[in-house]
Design a protein around this motif. Sequence first.
Motif, PDB file in Angstrom:
ATOM      1  N   GLN A 175     -19.366 -19.089  -2.926  1.00 13.96           N
ATOM      2  CA  GLN A 175     -20.499 -18.380  -3.524  1.00 13.96           C
ATOM      3  C   GLN A 175     -20.203 -18.110  -4.999  1.00 13.96           C
ATOM      4  N   PHE A 176     -21.160 -18.390  -5.840  1.00 10.80           N
ATOM      5  CA  PHE A 176     -21.000 -18.177  -7.280  1.00 10.80           C
ATOM      6  C   PHE A 176     -22.387 -18.139  -7.913  1.00 10.80           C
ATOM      7  N   ALA A 177     -22.421 -17.986  -9.215  1.00  6.49           N
ATOM      8  CA  ALA A 177     -23.689 -18.038  -9.944  1.00  6.49           C
ATOM      9  C   ALA A 177     -23.580 -19.110 -11.017  1.00  6.49           C
ATOM     10  N   ARG A 178     -24.650 -19.830 -11.188  1.00  7.78           N
ATOM     11  CA  ARG A 178     -24.647 -20.896 -12.190  1.00  7.78           C
ATOM     12  C   ARG A 178     -25.740 -20.642 -13.214  1.00  7.78           C
ATOM     13  N   ALA A 179     -25.536 -21.193 -14.394  1.00  7.56           N
ATOM     14  CA  ALA A 179     -26.555 -21.100 -15.424  1.00  7.56           C
ATOM     15  C   ALA A 179     -27.794 -21.849 -14.979  1.00  7.56           C
ATOM     16  N   ALA A 180     -28.930 -21.273 -15.301  1.00  7.61           N
ATOM     17  CA  ALA A 180     -30.197 -21.908 -14.957  1.00  7.61           C
ATOM     18  C   ALA A 180     -30.867 -22.401 -16.236  1.00  7.61           C
ATOM     19  N   PRO A 181     -31.682 -23.441 -16.151  1.00  5.58           N
ATOM     20  CA  PRO A 181     -32.351 -23.968 -17.343  1.00  5.58           C
ATOM     21  C   PRO A 181     -33.188 -22.895 -18.053  1.00  5.58           C
ATOM     22  N   ASN A 182     -33.155 -22.938 -19.389  1.00  3.84           N
ATOM     23  CA  ASN A 182     -33.964 -22.050 -20.236  1.00  3.84           C
ATOM     24  C   ASN A 182     -33.562 -20.592 -20.133  1.00  3.84           C
ATOM     25  N   LEU A 183     -32.339 -20.329 -19.643  1.00  2.09           N
ATOM     26  CA  LEU A 183     -31.846 -18.960 -19.594  1.00  2.09           C
ATOM     27  C   LEU A 183     -30.560 -18.881 -20.398  1.00  2.09           C
ATOM     28  N   PRO A 184     -30.283 -17.733 -21.051  1.00  2.00           N
ATOM     29  CA  PRO A 184     -29.057 -17.613 -21.849  1.00  2.00           C
ATOM     30  C   PRO A 184     -27.822 -17.723 -20.980  1.00  2.00           C
ATOM     31  N   THR A 185     -26.749 -18.263 -21.541  1.00  2.85           N
ATOM     32  CA  THR A 185     -25.521 -18.459 -20.774  1.00  2.85           C
ATOM     33  C   THR A 185     -24.316 -17.785 -21.403  1.00  2.85           C
ATOM     34  N   ALA A 186     -24.520 -16.946 -22.429  1.00  2.17           N
ATOM     35  CA  ALA A 186     -23.401 -16.210 -23.009  1.00  2.17           C
ATOM     36  C   ALA A 186     -22.859 -15.241 -21.964  1.00  2.17           C
ATOM     37  N   VAL A 187     -21.553 -14.955 -22.054  1.00  2.00           N
ATOM     38  CA  VAL A 187     -20.913 -14.156 -21.014  1.00  2.00           C
ATOM     39  C   VAL A 187     -21.541 -12.774 -20.888  1.00  2.00           C
ATOM     40  N   ASN A 188     -21.827 -12.119 -22.009  1.00  2.00           N
ATOM     41  CA  ASN A 188     -22.343 -10.751 -21.956  1.00  2.00           C
ATOM     42  C   ASN A 188     -23.814 -10.676 -21.563  1.00  2.00           C
ATOM     43  N   THR A 189     -24.526 -11.755 -21.682  1.00  2.00           N
ATOM     44  CA  THR A 189     -25.951 -11.754 -21.337  1.00  2.00           C
ATOM     45  C   THR A 189     -26.248 -12.887 -20.374  1.00  2.00           C
ATOM     46  N   ALA A 190     -25.307 -13.101 -19.479  1.00  2.00           N
ATOM     47  CA  ALA A 190     -25.434 -14.257 -18.593  1.00  2.00           C
ATOM     48  C   ALA A 190     -26.485 -14.020 -17.527  1.00  2.00           C
ATOM     49  N   TYR A 191     -27.446 -14.903 -17.475  1.00  2.00           N
ATOM     50  CA  TYR A 191     -28.450 -14.875 -16.418  1.00  2.00           C
ATOM     51  C   TYR A 191     -28.509 -16.263 -15.803  1.00  2.00           C
ATOM     52  N   GLY A 192     -28.602 -16.273 -14.530  1.00  2.00           N
ATOM     53  CA  GLY A 192     -28.652 -17.546 -13.848  1.00  2.00           C
ATOM     54  C   GLY A 192     -29.046 -17.324 -12.411  1.00  2.00           C
ATOM     55  N   GLN A 193     -28.581 -18.152 -11.544  1.00  2.00           N
ATOM     56  CA  GLN A 193     -28.950 -18.060 -10.137  1.00  2.00           C
ATOM     57  C   GLN A 193     -27.712 -17.958  -9.269  1.00  2.00           C
ATOM     58  N   ARG A 194     -27.732 -16.975  -8.391  1.00  2.00           N
ATOM     59  CA  ARG A 194     -26.659 -16.818  -7.430  1.00  2.00           C
ATOM     60  C   ARG A 194     -26.902 -17.796  -6.279  1.00  2.00           C
ATOM     61  N   MET A 195     -25.856 -18.481  -5.869  1.00  2.00           N
ATOM     62  CA  MET A 195     -26.011 -19.511  -4.859  1.00  2.00           C
ATOM     63  C   MET A 195     -24.740 -19.636  -4.033  1.00  2.00           C
ATOM     64  N   ALA A 196     -24.805 -20.404  -2.980  1.00  2.00           N
ATOM     65  CA  ALA A 196     -23.627 -20.622  -2.142  1.00  2.00           C
ATOM     66  C   ALA A 196     -23.756 -21.945  -1.411  1.00  2.00           C
TER      67      ALA A 196
END
Length: 199
Positions: A92-113
Amino acid sequence: MKPCRGFTLIEILIALMIFGVISVLAYRATGALADGEQRLTQEAAHWRAIEQVFTRIEADVRKALPRPLTEGKRFLPPWSGQHEPQHRVELQFARAAPNLPTAVNTAYGQRMAYVWQKSERGGALEILYWPAYDNAPNATPQRYLLLDGIAHFRFDYLTKNGDWIDEWPRLGEAALPRAVRVQLAAVDGAVIERVFVLQ
């Protein structure tokens, strides 16, 4: 001038018998070719499905983000690998999603497994998607079947010292492993192994 001589009944029966034998052999040969073609088509589709699974895993783990996940007020590690030999494997982890910021402090993405579970047909590999990067407690992920009929499946994770371990996180290690090794064994005994570098 000799009179015209026709076929006797015995000759006709023999000819019909020979024709029948040839017809049966031709039918069996055609059936064998059709069965062989069907098996080859199924085998090719099976290997394509396996290759697609590896391609998907590689694409996802290479986009893994090191920021911890939250579930309500509870913090979860950014990378969590659990291994129950011969029964269940989960990453289980989270990955960067398209068109979303990927910087560590503002990381948004999708949690998946990725989850492999032992079943009657050997084992099934599923992919799970949570609604967001951070979720409310007891949020229910959506589940999709990726591949069925897997006799054995495992993830291993490369530590900073170069050791492969089958569970993560590990005390003293970074948020993400250096690499992940994926091993898949089909019910026919074929084993495939791939290594994907993360850092």
